[in-house]
Design a protein around this motif. Sequence first.
Motif, PDB file in Angstrom:
ATOM      1  N   MET A 204       0.826  -1.206   0.000  1.00  0.00           N
ATOM      2  CA  MET A 204       0.000   0.000   0.000  1.00  0.00           C
ATOM      3  C   MET A 204       0.863   1.260   0.000  1.00  0.00           C
ATOM      4  O   MET A 204       0.559   2.248  -0.681  1.00  0.00           O
ATOM      5  CB  MET A 204      -0.928  -0.013   1.224  1.00  0.00           C
ATOM      6  CG  MET A 204      -1.989  -1.110   1.168  1.00  0.00           C
ATOM      7  SD  MET A 204      -2.906  -1.286   2.712  1.00  0.00           S
ATOM      8  CE  MET A 204      -3.802   0.267   2.741  1.00  0.00           C
ATOM      9  N   VAL A 205       1.964   1.230   0.784  1.00  0.00           N
ATOM     10  CA  VAL A 205       2.846   2.398   0.805  1.00  0.00           C
ATOM     11  C   VAL A 205       3.470   2.634  -0.569  1.00  0.00           C
ATOM     12  O   VAL A 205       3.548   3.776  -1.067  1.00  0.00           O
ATOM     13  CB  VAL A 205       3.938   2.211   1.882  1.00  0.00           C
ATOM     14  CG1 VAL A 205       5.023   3.283   1.750  1.00  0.00           C
ATOM     15  CG2 VAL A 205       3.317   2.244   3.276  1.00  0.00           C
ATOM     16  N   ILE A 206       3.913   1.560  -1.213  1.00  0.00           N
ATOM     17  CA  ILE A 206       4.520   1.690  -2.545  1.00  0.00           C
ATOM     18  C   ILE A 206       3.511   2.225  -3.553  1.00  0.00           C
ATOM     19  O   ILE A 206       3.808   3.115  -4.358  1.00  0.00           O
ATOM     20  CB  ILE A 206       5.087   0.328  -2.992  1.00  0.00           C
ATOM     21  CG1 ILE A 206       6.265  -0.067  -2.095  1.00  0.00           C
ATOM     22  CG2 ILE A 206       5.527   0.383  -4.446  1.00  0.00           C
ATOM     23  CD1 ILE A 206       6.769  -1.478  -2.347  1.00  0.00           C
ATOM     24  N   GLN A 207       2.280   1.655  -3.516  1.00  0.00           N
ATOM     25  CA  GLN A 207       1.243   2.106  -4.448  1.00  0.00           C
ATOM     26  C   GLN A 207       0.873   3.564  -4.199  1.00  0.00           C
ATOM     27  O   GLN A 207       0.635   4.328  -5.152  1.00  0.00           O
ATOM     28  CB  GLN A 207       0.005   1.203  -4.316  1.00  0.00           C
ATOM     29  CG  GLN A 207       0.202  -0.230  -4.763  1.00  0.00           C
ATOM     30  CD  GLN A 207       0.335  -0.339  -6.269  1.00  0.00           C
ATOM     31  OE1 GLN A 207       0.044   0.600  -7.012  1.00  0.00           O
ATOM     32  NE2 GLN A 207       0.831  -1.494  -6.735  1.00  0.00           N
ATOM     33  N   GLU A 221      -3.513   6.099 -14.302  1.00  0.00           N
ATOM     34  CA  GLU A 221      -2.577   5.239 -13.572  1.00  0.00           C
ATOM     35  C   GLU A 221      -2.695   5.472 -12.061  1.00  0.00           C
ATOM     36  O   GLU A 221      -2.628   4.518 -11.268  1.00  0.00           O
ATOM     37  CB  GLU A 221      -1.142   5.527 -14.027  1.00  0.00           C
ATOM     38  CG  GLU A 221      -0.081   4.677 -13.339  1.00  0.00           C
ATOM     39  CD  GLU A 221      -0.205   3.213 -13.674  1.00  0.00           C
ATOM     40  OE1 GLU A 221       0.265   2.383 -12.855  1.00  0.00           O
ATOM     41  OE2 GLU A 221      -0.805   2.872 -14.733  1.00  0.00           O
ATOM     42  N   ALA A 222      -2.899   6.720 -11.677  1.00  0.00           N
ATOM     43  CA  ALA A 222      -3.091   7.019 -10.261  1.00  0.00           C
ATOM     44  C   ALA A 222      -4.352   6.356  -9.728  1.00  0.00           C
ATOM     45  O   ALA A 222      -4.390   5.839  -8.606  1.00  0.00           O
ATOM     46  CB  ALA A 222      -3.155   8.533 -10.042  1.00  0.00           C
ATOM     47  N   ARG A 223      -5.423   6.360 -10.574  1.00  0.00           N
ATOM     48  CA  ARG A 223      -6.672   5.718 -10.173  1.00  0.00           C
ATOM     49  C   ARG A 223      -6.466   4.216  -9.970  1.00  0.00           C
ATOM     50  O   ARG A 223      -6.990   3.614  -9.019  1.00  0.00           O
ATOM     51  CB  ARG A 223      -7.755   5.977 -11.220  1.00  0.00           C
ATOM     52  CG  ARG A 223      -9.128   5.465 -10.798  1.00  0.00           C
ATOM     53  CD  ARG A 223     -10.191   5.773 -11.838  1.00  0.00           C
ATOM     54  NE  ARG A 223     -10.355   7.227 -11.958  1.00  0.00           N
ATOM     55  CZ  ARG A 223      -9.943   7.945 -13.001  1.00  0.00           C
ATOM     56  NH1 ARG A 223      -9.316   7.355 -14.013  1.00  0.00           N
ATOM     57  NH2 ARG A 223     -10.125   9.245 -13.033  1.00  0.00           N
ATOM     58  N   ARG A 224      -5.706   3.562 -10.868  1.00  0.00           N
ATOM     59  CA  ARG A 224      -5.440   2.128 -10.705  1.00  0.00           C
ATOM     60  C   ARG A 224      -4.630   1.850  -9.437  1.00  0.00           C
ATOM     61  O   ARG A 224      -4.872   0.859  -8.738  1.00  0.00           O
ATOM     62  CB  ARG A 224      -4.701   1.595 -11.927  1.00  0.00           C
ATOM     63  CG  ARG A 224      -5.589   1.444 -13.150  1.00  0.00           C
ATOM     64  CD  ARG A 224      -4.907   0.590 -14.223  1.00  0.00           C
ATOM     65  NE  ARG A 224      -3.711   1.251 -14.754  1.00  0.00           N
ATOM     66  CZ  ARG A 224      -3.730   2.067 -15.813  1.00  0.00           C
ATOM     67  NH1 ARG A 224      -4.875   2.336 -16.445  1.00  0.00           N
ATOM     68  NH2 ARG A 224      -2.616   2.616 -16.253  1.00  0.00           N
ATOM     69  N   ALA A 225      -3.673   2.717  -9.135  1.00  0.00           N
ATOM     70  CA  ALA A 225      -2.883   2.534  -7.920  1.00  0.00           C
ATOM     71  C   ALA A 225      -3.749   2.670  -6.669  1.00  0.00           C
ATOM     72  O   ALA A 225      -3.627   1.894  -5.704  1.00  0.00           O
ATOM     73  CB  ALA A 225      -1.735   3.534  -7.876  1.00  0.00           C
ATOM     74  N   LEU A 226      -4.647   3.664  -6.698  1.00  0.00           N
ATOM     75  CA  LEU A 226      -5.549   3.842  -5.560  1.00  0.00           C
ATOM     76  C   LEU A 226      -6.501   2.654  -5.420  1.00  0.00           C
ATOM     77  O   LEU A 226      -6.843   2.242  -4.292  1.00  0.00           O
ATOM     78  CB  LEU A 226      -6.335   5.149  -5.715  1.00  0.00           C
ATOM     79  CG  LEU A 226      -5.493   6.435  -5.610  1.00  0.00           C
ATOM     80  CD1 LEU A 226      -6.363   7.660  -5.926  1.00  0.00           C
ATOM     81  CD2 LEU A 226      -4.894   6.559  -4.212  1.00  0.00           C
ATOM     82  N   GLU A 227      -6.945   2.082  -6.530  1.00  0.00           N
ATOM     83  CA  GLU A 227      -7.824   0.910  -6.475  1.00  0.00           C
ATOM     84  C   GLU A 227      -7.077  -0.286  -5.880  1.00  0.00           C
ATOM     85  O   GLU A 227      -7.637  -1.066  -5.099  1.00  0.00           O
ATOM     86  CB  GLU A 227      -8.328   0.581  -7.874  1.00  0.00           C
ATOM     87  CG  GLU A 227      -9.241  -0.643  -7.943  1.00  0.00           C
ATOM     88  CD  GLU A 227     -10.508  -0.485  -7.129  1.00  0.00           C
ATOM     89  OE1 GLU A 227     -11.094  -1.527  -6.752  1.00  0.00           O
ATOM     90  OE2 GLU A 227     -10.920   0.662  -6.865  1.00  0.00           O
ATOM     91  N   ALA A 228      -5.808  -0.416  -6.259  1.00  0.00           N
ATOM     92  CA  ALA A 228      -5.002  -1.498  -5.685  1.00  0.00           C
ATOM     93  C   ALA A 228      -4.840  -1.308  -4.183  1.00  0.00           C
ATOM     94  O   ALA A 228      -4.887  -2.273  -3.403  1.00  0.00           O
ATOM     95  CB  ALA A 228      -3.638  -1.564  -6.363  1.00  0.00           C
ATOM     96  N   ILE A 234      -8.789  -3.698   2.034  1.00  0.00           N
ATOM     97  CA  ILE A 234      -9.950  -4.536   2.389  1.00  0.00           C
ATOM     98  C   ILE A 234      -9.505  -5.912   2.852  1.00  0.00           C
ATOM     99  O   ILE A 234      -9.962  -6.442   3.868  1.00  0.00           O
ATOM    100  CB  ILE A 234     -10.919  -4.631   1.198  1.00  0.00           C
ATOM    101  CG1 ILE A 234     -11.595  -3.271   0.956  1.00  0.00           C
ATOM    102  CG2 ILE A 234     -11.961  -5.714   1.447  1.00  0.00           C
ATOM    103  CD1 ILE A 234     -12.471  -3.245  -0.277  1.00  0.00           C
ATOM    104  N   ASP A 235      -8.571  -6.499   2.079  1.00  0.00           N
ATOM    105  CA  ASP A 235      -8.068  -7.832   2.460  1.00  0.00           C
ATOM    106  C   ASP A 235      -7.366  -7.780   3.818  1.00  0.00           C
ATOM    107  O   ASP A 235      -7.526  -8.670   4.657  1.00  0.00           O
ATOM    108  CB  ASP A 235      -7.105  -8.365   1.400  1.00  0.00           C
ATOM    109  CG  ASP A 235      -7.843  -8.824   0.151  1.00  0.00           C
ATOM    110  OD1 ASP A 235      -9.075  -8.994   0.235  1.00  0.00           O
ATOM    111  OD2 ASP A 235      -7.177  -8.995  -0.890  1.00  0.00           O
ATOM    112  N   SER A 236      -6.583  -6.730   4.032  1.00  0.00           N
ATOM    113  CA  SER A 236      -5.843  -6.629   5.283  1.00  0.00           C
ATOM    114  C   SER A 236      -6.775  -6.466   6.472  1.00  0.00           C
ATOM    115  O   SER A 236      -6.585  -7.073   7.537  1.00  0.00           O
ATOM    116  CB  SER A 236      -4.873  -5.447   5.220  1.00  0.00           C
ATOM    117  OG  SER A 236      -3.930  -5.633   4.175  1.00  0.00           O
ATOM    118  N   LEU A 237      -7.832  -5.669   6.321  1.00  0.00           N
ATOM    119  CA  LEU A 237      -8.798  -5.500   7.405  1.00  0.00           C
ATOM    120  C   LEU A 237      -9.518  -6.805   7.716  1.00  0.00           C
ATOM    121  O   LEU A 237      -9.817  -7.108   8.874  1.00  0.00           O
ATOM    122  CB  LEU A 237      -9.799  -4.403   7.042  1.00  0.00           C
ATOM    123  CG  LEU A 237      -9.255  -2.969   7.061  1.00  0.00           C
ATOM    124  CD1 LEU A 237     -10.323  -1.989   6.574  1.00  0.00           C
ATOM    125  CD2 LEU A 237      -8.804  -2.590   8.468  1.00  0.00           C
ATOM    126  N   ALA A 238      -9.799  -7.578   6.661  1.00  0.00           N
ATOM    127  CA  ALA A 238     -10.432  -8.889   6.887  1.00  0.00           C
ATOM    128  C   ALA A 238      -9.528  -9.793   7.704  1.00  0.00           C
ATOM    129  O   ALA A 238      -9.979 -10.510   8.611  1.00  0.00           O
ATOM    130  CB  ALA A 238     -10.785  -9.547   5.552  1.00  0.00           C
TER     131      ALA A 238
END
Length: 385
Positions: A204-207, A221-228, A234-238
Amino acid sequence: MEHRDRWHLVQDSILAALVAAIGLAEVWVPFESVQGTGSPVVSSTLILLCAALLALRRTWPILLVGIPLVWVSAFVATGGDAQVLFFGGFLPLALALYSGARHGDLRTSVVVCGSVFASVLLADFFVPELQGPSEVLFHWGALLTVFLVGIGLRTSEHRAVDAALRAAAAEAVAQQAALRAVAEERARIARELHDILGHSMSVMVIQAGAAAQVLDDDPEEARRALEAIRRTGIDSLAEVRRVVSLLREDERVGLAPQPGIARIPELIAQARSDGLDATYTVDEGVGDLSAGMQLAVYRVVQEALTNVRRHARATAVRVAIARRDDDVQVTVTDDGAPDVAAPVRVGQGLLGMRERVALYGGTVESGPAPVGWRVHAVLPAGASS
């Protein structure tokens, strides 16, 4: 006095009262079993004294020594001119012998049984009614039978108690081993999820840094990075929700990603190198599972293959991962049989699998298959989100 001792005293008092009643009836009715011309009053006194001693046969078993002594003393004191009784004389002696063989510690048993045998042997020399061949054969045969029955019951009880103690100790050891296996597996899960979360945060920090660099020049490209970043968060919170209840000791851990489904072929290759005919099938769509879910699948396969190599006489093993709409199913089957000589280690492995899969709301089953052994794990597909 303990409750058990009080209950024994009540039971033995009832038995003593019955012996006294039938002994007195034998003297005063009288029964045909009465022999000799001794005094009924003296015989009745001896019967009551022996009954009182019988009432204490388990509370103070050493007092049973008095039963043979009072009768032999009476015969010796009267020069053999005393009543010879079956219910009032021989029966208390037999009960004293049985109680000495059946109850009390070793020293008490030796003293009581020895006094009975010695007293009867002495009486055989002073009482003419006891000296006939048939009479000697009867009373010694009966006494030896009573003695052997008491010893047999005592030995059986000690064996049963020892077996119960060994079973309780074995159960305690098994429970401790199971709890230790669960605790170790939980600690392992906590460490691995820590690694997963650390890796996710690094991504997340890299993205986020990449998005900041291209925000003005390449909004897409910024939008794709934010989506990643959003998906990773979400996965981490789960994963955080699942691990929050686990306790672990603070340790220095790395941030390298834990193994997932993509590394299962390495396990298959290792099984083949160990001489197993290993096959592997996997459905499409399992690659989009969360890192924690993939790690759970990997560990199930790893533990199942380990058990096959260590505890089963198998030549072939098959691993299948199937993705369904509602769940992911992991099945490991082999053509061998479990090694009954090492059940504890297999049980701990299964406990670890169950603990890990249960973290995601899944189940694990293990048992005989039509040919060989089968491990089947089901994890809800919703656990990946």
